[in-house]
Design a protein around this motif. Sequence first.
Motif, PDB file in Angstrom:
ATOM      1  N   ARG A   1       0.837  -1.203   0.000  1.00  0.00           N
ATOM      2  CA  ARG A   1       0.000   0.000   0.000  1.00  0.00           C
ATOM      3  C   ARG A   1       0.874   1.256   0.000  1.00  0.00           C
ATOM      4  O   ARG A   1       0.604   2.215  -0.739  1.00  0.00           O
ATOM      5  N   VAL A   2       1.909   1.258   0.825  1.00  0.00           N
ATOM      6  CA  VAL A   2       2.814   2.405   0.873  1.00  0.00           C
ATOM      7  C   VAL A   2       3.494   2.586  -0.479  1.00  0.00           C
ATOM      8  O   VAL A   2       3.595   3.709  -1.002  1.00  0.00           O
ATOM      9  N   GLU A   3       3.973   1.501  -1.069  1.00  0.00           N
ATOM     10  CA  GLU A   3       4.622   1.592  -2.376  1.00  0.00           C
ATOM     11  C   GLU A   3       3.693   2.222  -3.411  1.00  0.00           C
ATOM     12  O   GLU A   3       4.138   2.979  -4.286  1.00  0.00           O
TER      13      GLU A   3
ATOM     14  N   GLU B   1      14.283   0.374  15.037  1.00  0.00           N
ATOM     15  CA  GLU B   1      12.930   0.852  15.326  1.00  0.00           C
ATOM     16  C   GLU B   1      12.470   1.808  14.235  1.00  0.00           C
ATOM     17  O   GLU B   1      13.171   2.749  13.869  1.00  0.00           O
ATOM     18  N   LEU B   2      11.274   1.561  13.701  1.00  0.00           N
ATOM     19  CA  LEU B   2      10.739   2.418  12.659  1.00  0.00           C
ATOM     20  C   LEU B   2      10.071   3.638  13.277  1.00  0.00           C
ATOM     21  O   LEU B   2       9.396   3.530  14.300  1.00  0.00           O
TER      22      LEU B   2
ATOM     23  N   THR C   1       2.718   6.167   7.546  1.00  0.00           N
ATOM     24  CA  THR C   1       3.109   4.762   7.641  1.00  0.00           C
ATOM     25  C   THR C   1       4.553   4.574   7.191  1.00  0.00           C
ATOM     26  O   THR C   1       4.944   5.040   6.116  1.00  0.00           O
ATOM     27  N   VAL C   2       5.355   3.868   7.996  1.00  0.00           N
ATOM     28  CA  VAL C   2       6.726   3.504   7.631  1.00  0.00           C
ATOM     29  C   VAL C   2       6.833   1.989   7.656  1.00  0.00           C
ATOM     30  O   VAL C   2       6.369   1.344   8.613  1.00  0.00           O
ATOM     31  N   VAL C   3       7.435   1.394   6.623  1.00  0.00           N
ATOM     32  CA  VAL C   3       7.489  -0.063   6.493  1.00  0.00           C
ATOM     33  C   VAL C   3       8.887  -0.490   6.047  1.00  0.00           C
ATOM     34  O   VAL C   3       9.664   0.310   5.523  1.00  0.00           O
ATOM     35  N   ARG C   4       9.160  -1.775   6.247  1.00  0.00           N
ATOM     36  CA  ARG C   4      10.342  -2.399   5.639  1.00  0.00           C
ATOM     37  C   ARG C   4       9.864  -3.140   4.397  1.00  0.00           C
ATOM     38  O   ARG C   4       9.177  -4.160   4.499  1.00  0.00           O
TER      39      ARG C   4
ATOM     40  N   VAL D   1      10.835   2.505   3.793  1.00  0.00           N
ATOM     41  CA  VAL D   1      10.160   3.600   3.098  1.00  0.00           C
ATOM     42  C   VAL D   1       8.916   3.987   3.878  1.00  0.00           C
ATOM     43  O   VAL D   1       8.394   3.205   4.680  1.00  0.00           O
ATOM     44  N   GLY D   2       8.441   5.192   3.640  1.00  0.00           N
ATOM     45  CA  GLY D   2       7.230   5.643   4.313  1.00  0.00           C
ATOM     46  C   GLY D   2       6.515   6.694   3.490  1.00  0.00           C
ATOM     47  O   GLY D   2       7.085   7.294   2.572  1.00  0.00           O
ATOM     48  N   LEU D   3       5.253   6.883   3.821  1.00  0.00           N
ATOM     49  CA  LEU D   3       4.507   7.988   3.237  1.00  0.00           C
ATOM     50  C   LEU D   3       4.688   9.209   4.116  1.00  0.00           C
ATOM     51  O   LEU D   3       4.746   9.108   5.348  1.00  0.00           O
TER      52      LEU D   3
END
Length: 367
Positions: free
Chosen positions: A218-220, A283-284, A303-306, A313-315
């Motif tokens: 979703r973030v991508e 930690e994100l 949102t931040v994700v691996r 990456v994050g929005l």
Amino acid sequence: MTASPLLSLPGAVPVEDGSVPAHYGDPLREQRALAEGAGLVDRSDRDVLTVPGADRLSWLHSLTSQHLDRLADGAGTEALLLSPNGHVEHHLVLAELGGTTWADVEPGTGAALRDFLDRMRFMLRVEPALVTGEWALLSLVGPRAGEVLAAAGLPLPPAPYAVAATDGGGWVRRMPPLGDGADAVDLLVPRAELAARAQALREAGATPAGLDAFEALRVEARRPRIGVDTDHRTIPNETGWLTTAVHLDKGCYRGQETVARVHNLGRPPRRLVLLHLDGLSEELPAPGTPVSAGAREVGRLGTVVRHHELGVVGLALVKQSVKTDAELTAGGARAAIDPDDAPAELDDSRAAARDRVRAVRSATIPR
């Protein structure tokens, strides 16, 4: 929210509130299943509402940002409820089927939305209801989603937002792609049959994938979540919702003046971007973490994700003036805006409108 029965699957680790699986032991492998195969994601924490009644479409048309009064049976869309000042208050994903409009919304927001809709009923023939206790949402994501649906005896709607009824109750709704083009389908199922319906999809070839994997794709795809990737000041023009959840030729809904004015001027105060972080910390950063350029705060993280290919990456919502090549920091990490998220160029008509506003403000408009 009661815990999902899919938490009993091997390796399942719940999200923070314990409602649905965050992952099944290998989040990166689960992301690859969504990107390359067919992953089944439990999204039964989302609230579900129904709006039956003869006046439902014209009524929802008058309240939301979307053109709904001619929404066809078997069609879906997205819509927003805005404040009088144009700030986003609710994001709805809709499905129109069999004389009822269905809406699924962010977890925990359904009661407030139902209460608002109740207050706006007046004498109209509409009966909004919160039905999260009876219905649950699953998502099937990946290039093999169609094969899995066929093997399970379920229809694949032909285009994004198309909706098809399923035997035994519920529906299938095709959604815009996630990640780098992975097919996405939502399935509404009776909550009492959630485990059985999920098992049938697994037997048809779907791989269980947690909410973490879904969030990464979703973030991508730059698809925001309200209250996570947005704040109380967010207007639709700052996000992709302007194209998916707003009908720009429609007027007379709450907040419409702000949307139209900012669109005509062509420069919202902020824009949603994909932010690449250095990933040095285990930690994100949490949603709401400030994004800074030197000592100046220029935005907020969502949102931040691996991500299995992109790394951390994050929005982020950043000020429109922030250049794509700006050196940024967020939560102690170095950060950079994805080059695909450069500010949109003004067309001639919007540039002229902005010049006219500037002239009015400086009292130099030609007479």
